[in-house]
Design a protein around this motif. Structure first.
Motif, mmCIF file in Angstrom:
data_model
loop_
_atom_site.group_PDB
_atom_site.id
_atom_site.type_symbol
_atom_site.label_atom_id
_atom_site.label_comp_id
_atom_site.label_asym_id
_atom_site.label_seq_id
_atom_site.Cartn_x
_atom_site.Cartn_y
_atom_site.Cartn_z
ATOM 1 N N MET A 1 0.844 -1.168 0.000
ATOM 2 C CA MET A 1 0.000 0.000 0.000
ATOM 3 C C MET A 1 0.898 1.243 0.000
ATOM 4 S SD MET A 1 -3.238 0.316 2.436
ATOM 5 C CE MET A 1 -4.551 1.318 1.877
ATOM 6 N N PRO A 2 0.591 2.272 -0.782
ATOM 7 C CA PRO A 2 1.455 3.433 -0.856
ATOM 8 C C PRO A 2 1.426 4.260 0.415
ATOM 9 C CG PRO A 2 -0.466 3.705 -2.283
ATOM 10 C CD PRO A 2 -0.548 2.337 -1.679
ATOM 11 N N SER A 3 2.472 5.044 0.580
ATOM 12 C CA SER A 3 2.550 5.931 1.733
ATOM 13 C C SER A 3 2.400 7.374 1.273
ATOM 14 C CB SER A 3 3.886 5.750 2.430
ATOM 15 O OG SER A 3 4.904 6.263 1.629
ATOM 16 N N THR A 4 2.496 8.291 2.220
ATOM 17 C CA THR A 4 2.365 9.688 1.855
ATOM 18 C C THR A 4 3.645 10.433 2.128
ATOM 19 O OG1 THR A 4 1.457 10.174 4.013
ATOM 20 C CG2 THR A 4 -0.111 9.778 2.259
ATOM 21 N N SER A 5 3.926 11.366 1.258
ATOM 22 C CA SER A 5 5.088 12.225 1.419
ATOM 23 C C SER A 5 4.808 13.198 2.558
ATOM 24 C CB SER A 5 5.316 12.964 0.108
ATOM 25 O OG SER A 5 6.241 13.981 0.269
ATOM 26 N N VAL A 6 5.854 13.647 3.221
ATOM 27 C CA VAL A 6 5.702 14.521 4.381
ATOM 28 C C VAL A 6 4.901 15.777 4.073
ATOM 29 C CG1 VAL A 6 6.939 15.969 6.016
ATOM 30 C CG2 VAL A 6 7.754 13.702 5.539
ATOM 31 N N SER A 7 5.291 16.545 3.068
ATOM 32 C CA SER A 7 4.620 17.820 2.858
ATOM 33 C C SER A 7 3.558 17.801 1.774
ATOM 34 C CB SER A 7 5.643 18.919 2.552
ATOM 35 O OG SER A 7 6.261 18.675 1.316
ATOM 36 N N THR A 8 3.658 16.900 0.801
ATOM 37 C CA THR A 8 2.687 16.917 -0.283
ATOM 38 C C THR A 8 1.438 16.132 0.039
ATOM 39 O OG1 THR A 8 3.588 14.975 -1.373
ATOM 40 C CG2 THR A 8 4.515 17.113 -2.009
ATOM 41 N N GLY A 9 1.547 15.131 0.906
ATOM 42 C CA GLY A 9 0.402 14.301 1.229
ATOM 43 C C GLY A 9 0.069 13.306 0.130
ATOM 44 N N HIS A 10 0.883 13.227 -0.911
ATOM 45 C CA HIS A 10 0.638 12.303 -2.021
ATOM 46 C C HIS A 10 1.301 10.958 -1.728
ATOM 47 C CE1 HIS A 10 -0.783 15.868 -3.779
ATOM 48 N NE2 HIS A 10 -0.489 15.621 -5.041
ATOM 49 N N PRO A 11 0.726 9.880 -2.223
ATOM 50 C CA PRO A 11 1.323 8.557 -2.007
ATOM 51 C C PRO A 11 2.687 8.422 -2.679
ATOM 52 C CG PRO A 11 -0.916 8.376 -2.866
ATOM 53 C CD PRO A 11 -0.532 9.822 -2.936
ATOM 54 N N ILE A 12 3.630 7.844 -1.968
ATOM 55 C CA ILE A 12 4.944 7.545 -2.543
ATOM 56 C C ILE A 12 4.782 6.258 -3.358
ATOM 57 C CG2 ILE A 12 7.337 6.929 -2.061
ATOM 58 C CD1 ILE A 12 7.075 8.468 0.588
ATOM 59 N N PRO A 13 5.097 6.293 -4.649
ATOM 60 C CA PRO A 13 4.916 5.101 -5.490
ATOM 61 C C PRO A 13 5.775 3.922 -5.033
ATOM 62 C CG PRO A 13 5.285 7.066 -6.827
ATOM 63 C CD PRO A 13 5.567 7.442 -5.408
ATOM 64 N N ALA A 14 5.280 2.719 -5.248
ATOM 65 C CA ALA A 14 5.986 1.494 -4.860
ATOM 66 C C ALA A 14 7.397 1.408 -5.440
ATOM 67 C CB ALA A 14 5.157 0.268 -5.248
ATOM 68 N N THR B 1 8.439 14.534 12.876
ATOM 69 C CA THR B 1 9.756 14.093 12.418
ATOM 70 C C THR B 1 9.712 12.863 11.517
ATOM 71 O OG1 THR B 1 10.118 12.675 14.358
ATOM 72 C CG2 THR B 1 10.852 14.986 14.511
ATOM 73 N N ALA B 2 8.551 12.265 11.351
ATOM 74 C CA ALA B 2 8.456 11.003 10.629
ATOM 75 C C ALA B 2 8.056 11.182 9.171
ATOM 76 C CB ALA B 2 7.439 10.100 11.304
ATOM 77 N N VAL B 3 8.586 10.309 8.335
ATOM 78 C CA VAL B 3 8.154 10.170 6.948
ATOM 79 C C VAL B 3 7.386 8.855 6.891
ATOM 80 C CG1 VAL B 3 8.874 9.906 4.551
ATOM 81 C CG2 VAL B 3 10.173 11.407 6.086
ATOM 82 N N ASP B 4 6.128 8.932 6.543
ATOM 83 C CA ASP B 4 5.254 7.763 6.482
ATOM 84 C C ASP B 4 5.605 6.934 5.259
ATOM 85 O OD1 ASP B 4 3.187 5.936 6.509
ATOM 86 O OD2 ASP B 4 1.625 7.398 6.073
ATOM 87 N N PRO C 1 -1.298 -12.841 6.841
ATOM 88 C CA PRO C 1 -0.269 -11.812 6.613
ATOM 89 C C PRO C 1 -0.362 -10.710 7.673
ATOM 90 C CG PRO C 1 -1.468 -12.296 4.603
ATOM 91 C CD PRO C 1 -2.183 -13.001 5.712
ATOM 92 N N MET C 2 0.777 -10.112 7.953
ATOM 93 C CA MET C 2 0.853 -9.059 8.969
ATOM 94 C C MET C 2 0.820 -7.682 8.313
ATOM 95 S SD MET C 2 3.824 -8.432 11.747
ATOM 96 C CE MET C 2 4.032 -6.833 12.492
ATOM 97 N N HIS C 3 -0.008 -6.807 8.863
ATOM 98 C CA HIS C 3 -0.020 -5.403 8.451
ATOM 99 C C HIS C 3 1.044 -4.691 9.282
ATOM 100 C CE1 HIS C 3 -3.814 -5.348 6.140
ATOM 101 N NE2 HIS C 3 -4.082 -6.396 6.900
ATOM 102 N N TRP C 4 1.897 -3.928 8.617
ATOM 103 C CA TRP C 4 2.899 -3.150 9.356
ATOM 104 C C TRP C 4 2.997 -1.768 8.749
ATOM 105 C CZ3 TRP C 4 8.237 -2.683 7.427
ATOM 106 C CH2 TRP C 4 8.468 -3.379 6.239
ATOM 107 N N PHE C 5 3.438 -0.806 9.557
ATOM 108 C CA PHE C 5 3.346 0.612 9.225
ATOM 109 C C PHE C 5 4.690 1.312 9.412
ATOM 110 C CE2 PHE C 5 -0.590 -1.124 10.708
ATOM 111 C CZ PHE C 5 -1.512 -0.693 9.772
ATOM 112 N N PRO C 6 5.655 1.036 8.561
ATOM 113 C CA PRO C 6 6.981 1.627 8.746
ATOM 114 C C PRO C 6 6.986 3.139 8.527
ATOM 115 C CG PRO C 6 6.874 0.537 6.633
ATOM 116 C CD PRO C 6 5.591 0.227 7.343
ATOM 117 N N ARG C 7 7.815 3.794 9.316
ATOM 118 C CA ARG C 7 8.095 5.217 9.128
ATOM 119 C C ARG C 7 9.595 5.393 9.252
ATOM 120 N NH1 ARG C 7 4.429 9.011 12.719
ATOM 121 N NH2 ARG C 7 5.664 8.071 14.359
ATOM 122 N N ALA C 8 10.066 6.516 8.770
ATOM 123 C CA ALA C 8 11.505 6.780 8.806
ATOM 124 C C ALA C 8 11.767 8.198 9.264
ATOM 125 C CB ALA C 8 12.106 6.559 7.422
#
Length: 118
Positions: free
Chosen positions: A1-14, A49-52, A66-73
């Protein structure tokens, strides 16, 4: 599942997440899988401080679902990995060779560098 960029709120492509190199679920501590700490350096994260990096679904050994997990950096690791990713991606990408501004992956990597090098 895509994530969102910090300031744009748009999904980061796979493909961009693939270039950033998310660690294997097996290599992460619980705090990393739920986004409390950075997936790369384990620094504690806050909403500011997190990037989703999105919701991910990974198989577990045996018959478990399967496990759902929610990494951030952290911003630093995201910017560093995106910067390195630009140098790895661009020479091998025909679109980048012809017209760097036309490659969505390069634009995303550049955006992640720019947004997170603060």
């Amino acid at each position: 599942m895509p994530s969102t960029s910090v300031s744009t709120g748009h999904p980061i492509p796979a493909p961009v997440l693939e270039i950033l190199g998310l660690p294997s679920l097996d290599d992460l501590a619980d705090d990393q899988t739920r986004g409390a700490t950075c997936v790369w350096c384990q620094v504690r994260l806050t909403a500011e401080t997190a990037v989703d990096l999105g919701e991910h679904l990974s198989p577990l050994p045996g018959t478990a679902p399967p496990m759902h997990w929610f990494p951030r950096a952290c911003r630093k690791d995201t910017a560093d990995r995106a910067h390195r990713g630009l140098f790895t991606h661009a020479p091998m990408c025909e679109q980048c060779t012809d017209d760097p501004g036309g490659c969505e992956i390069s634009r995303w990597l550049y955006r992640l560098v720019r947004e997170n090098r603060r």
